[in-house]
Design a protein around this motif. Structure first.
Motif, PDB file in Angstrom:
ATOM      1  N   VAL A 179       0.833  -1.212   0.000  1.00 13.02           N
ATOM      2  CA  VAL A 179       0.000   0.000   0.000  1.00 13.02           C
ATOM      3  C   VAL A 179       0.863   1.255   0.000  1.00 13.02           C
ATOM      4  O   VAL A 179       0.483   2.297  -0.555  1.00 13.02           O
ATOM      5  N   GLU A 180       2.040   1.174   0.610  1.00 12.70           N
ATOM      6  CA  GLU A 180       2.908   2.357   0.688  1.00 12.70           C
ATOM      7  C   GLU A 180       3.359   2.855  -0.677  1.00 12.70           C
ATOM      8  O   GLU A 180       3.607   4.046  -0.867  1.00 12.70           O
ATOM      9  N   ASN A 181       3.478   1.952  -1.649  1.00 15.79           N
ATOM     10  CA  ASN A 181       3.944   2.355  -2.977  1.00 15.79           C
ATOM     11  C   ASN A 181       2.981   3.304  -3.680  1.00 15.79           C
ATOM     12  O   ASN A 181       3.380   4.054  -4.573  1.00 15.79           O
ATOM     13  N   TYR A 182       1.704   3.277  -3.290  1.00  8.67           N
ATOM     14  CA  TYR A 182       0.728   4.183  -3.887  1.00  8.67           C
ATOM     15  C   TYR A 182       0.784   5.575  -3.253  1.00  8.67           C
ATOM     16  O   TYR A 182       0.347   6.547  -3.861  1.00  8.67           O
ATOM     17  N   LEU A 183       1.319   5.659  -2.049  1.00 12.31           N
ATOM     18  CA  LEU A 183       1.335   6.919  -1.314  1.00 12.31           C
ATOM     19  C   LEU A 183       2.477   7.824  -1.748  1.00 12.31           C
ATOM     20  O   LEU A 183       2.379   9.047  -1.652  1.00 12.31           O
ATOM     21  N   VAL A 184       3.576   7.221  -2.197  1.00 11.72           N
ATOM     22  CA  VAL A 184       4.743   7.994  -2.642  1.00 11.72           C
ATOM     23  C   VAL A 184       4.508   8.342  -4.102  1.00 11.72           C
ATOM     24  O   VAL A 184       4.888   7.606  -5.013  1.00 11.72           O
TER      25      VAL A 184
ATOM     26  N   ILE B  73      15.139   5.612   7.878  1.00 17.41           N
ATOM     27  CA  ILE B  73      15.718   5.995   6.591  1.00 17.41           C
ATOM     28  C   ILE B  73      17.233   6.098   6.678  1.00 17.41           C
ATOM     29  O   ILE B  73      17.938   5.768   5.718  1.00 17.41           O
ATOM     30  N   ASN B  74      17.760   6.534   7.828  1.00 15.21           N
ATOM     31  CA  ASN B  74      19.221   6.688   7.918  1.00 15.21           C
ATOM     32  C   ASN B  74      19.953   5.359   8.033  1.00 15.21           C
ATOM     33  O   ASN B  74      21.179   5.323   8.025  1.00 15.21           O
TER      34      ASN B  74
ATOM     35  N   PHE C  95      10.009   9.315   1.580  1.00 13.96           N
ATOM     36  CA  PHE C  95       9.055  10.396   1.326  1.00 13.96           C
ATOM     37  C   PHE C  95       8.795  11.205   2.596  1.00 13.96           C
ATOM     38  O   PHE C  95       8.787  12.447   2.570  1.00 13.96           O
ATOM     39  N   GLU C  96       8.573  10.515   3.703  1.00 18.42           N
ATOM     40  CA  GLU C  96       8.304  11.203   4.962  1.00 18.42           C
ATOM     41  C   GLU C  96       9.468  12.085   5.379  1.00 18.42           C
ATOM     42  O   GLU C  96       9.282  13.239   5.806  1.00 18.42           O
ATOM     43  N   LYS C  97      10.688  11.558   5.240  1.00 13.66           N
ATOM     44  CA  LYS C  97      11.863  12.336   5.625  1.00 13.66           C
ATOM     45  C   LYS C  97      12.064  13.511   4.675  1.00 13.66           C
ATOM     46  O   LYS C  97      12.407  14.629   5.122  1.00 13.66           O
ATOM     47  N   TRP C  98      11.842  13.292   3.394  1.00 19.32           N
ATOM     48  CA  TRP C  98      12.024  14.378   2.437  1.00 19.32           C
ATOM     49  C   TRP C  98      11.013  15.493   2.683  1.00 19.32           C
ATOM     50  O   TRP C  98      11.342  16.677   2.569  1.00 19.32           O
TER      51      TRP C  98
ATOM     52  N   LEU D 113      -0.247   9.351   7.299  1.00 20.12           N
ATOM     53  CA  LEU D 113      -0.529   8.215   6.417  1.00 20.12           C
ATOM     54  C   LEU D 113      -1.933   8.339   5.824  1.00 20.12           C
ATOM     55  O   LEU D 113      -2.140   8.126   4.628  1.00 20.12           O
ATOM     56  N   GLY D 114      -2.893   8.704   6.669  1.00 21.41           N
ATOM     57  CA  GLY D 114      -4.265   8.834   6.206  1.00 21.41           C
ATOM     58  C   GLY D 114      -4.433   9.940   5.184  1.00 21.41           C
ATOM     59  O   GLY D 114      -5.153   9.773   4.190  1.00 21.41           O
ATOM     60  N   SER D 115      -3.763  11.071   5.411  1.00 21.88           N
ATOM     61  CA  SER D 115      -3.900  12.174   4.456  1.00 21.88           C
ATOM     62  C   SER D 115      -3.228  11.834   3.134  1.00 21.88           C
ATOM     63  O   SER D 115      -3.679  12.265   2.074  1.00 21.88           O
TER      64      SER D 115
END
Length: 315
Positions: free
Chosen positions: A123-128, A192-193, A250-253, A285-287
């Motif tokens: 599911v994460e691949n659709y969010l990025v 991510i790091n 994505f979140e970190k960026w 995540l929801g948004s």
């Protein structure tokens, strides 16, 4: 460590294992069905999937009501599904299962009309996605009415994301090999790091040996790697590489972009009025799911969902 402490730790571990057993999951499911005899039940891998699918279902079929039920991972969802389908009663009526494709698809389990699998890794691949970023820029970053500000940011993100996928190719390959060969992998990196060093305009791989990033019970042989390399090479990275890695990126960026928005020497936002602050708390995540594309085939699958009473009457 005292014997009492050791015994307590062992008890806790046994309890955790017990919660994962298909029989226990079935008991929980039967209890839920008993409390909600007429409800549609959607079984998900975990809480994140529950959140993402809520947003997708709300957009596709706003009239559809269902009760979410979560397991602890894909393997448990499929094991529970097998138990439910073997049940001699009508337990399976009105129960639907949702799993990520990952690198191992249905893990050897057969397809079934009550099971939906994503066409991307997870599911994460659709969010990025550029669409998600564009909407964040309009709203949370206050770039509404400024396409000339948004467009360079979206281009910069696309370039950097492509670079991220390239520098983590060897990590994804190692996970792919483990899944395809049935090699057990310890907990995968969740920061991510642990994967890359990320700046707003650059990304570089960390100076850590690959076996220390993804720990395997055994190393794949050269022959095994060669046999699977062509299949891995055919995968579209943004769709078929591990989604949790991409989401962490994505979140970190977005955090770095928000910092740039507030910087006097901003790279991207110098031409707009920055009186309002970035709405970081609304980047969730929801948004993301509320803005993202949804999996191919999900609308058709949801159209086929029926409550248990309807299925029983049809039978």
């Amino acid at each position: 460590m005292s014997d009492n402490t050791a015994n307590a730790d062992n008890y806790i571990e046994r309890m955790k294992e017990a919660k994962d057993k298909a029989a226990v999951l079935k008991y929980r499911l039967v209890t839920t069905r008993g409390d909600l005899p007429d409800a549609v039940i959607f079984v998900f891998e975990g809480d994140d999937d529950k959140t993402v699918y809520f947003n997708w279902v709300s957009r596709i079929c706003p009239e559809l009501e269902y009760e979410p039920f979560t397991c602890r991972g894909k393997r448990k969802v499929l094991q529970l599904r097998d138990v439910v389908l073997r049940d001699k009663s009508d337990l399976a009526d009105g129960i639907y299962f949702f799993v990520d494709r990952d690198f191992d698809d249905l893990q050897g389990h057969p397809e079934h009309e009550n099971t939906f699998m994503t066409d991307r890794y997870s599911v994460e691949n659709y969010l990025v996605d550029d669409v998600v970023l564009k909407e964040f820029l309009k709203n949370e970053f206050h770039c509404h009415g400024n396409p000339k500000v948004r467009e360079p940011i979206i281009r910069a993100f696309g370039t950097l994301y492509e670079r991220f996928l390239k520098v983590t190719e060897h990590i994804n390959l190692r996970v792919f090999l483990a899944r395809k060969l049935g090699i057990n992998a310890s907990a995968l990196p969740d920061r991510i790091n642990a994967l890359v060093t990320l700046q707003l305009s650059s990304v570089t791989v960390v100076d850590t040996a690959l076996p220390d990033i993804v720990r395997l019970d055994r190393e794949p042989t050269e022959a095994e790697i060669l046999a699977l390399l062509e299949e891995f090479s055919s995968l579209a990275p943004s769709h078929r590489y591990r989604g949790k890695f991409s989401l962490k990126f994505f979140e970190k960026w977005l955090e770095l972009l928000a910092a740039d928005y507030g910087d006097d020497n901003t790279i991207f936002f110098g031409s707009i009025d920055r009186v309002a602050k970035v709405k970081r708390s609304e980047i969730t995540l929801g948004s993301m799911a509320s803005k993202s594309p949804h999996p191919h085939g999900l609308p058709d699958f949801l159209q086929g969902v029926e409550a248990p009473s309807k299925q029983s009457n049809a039978a």
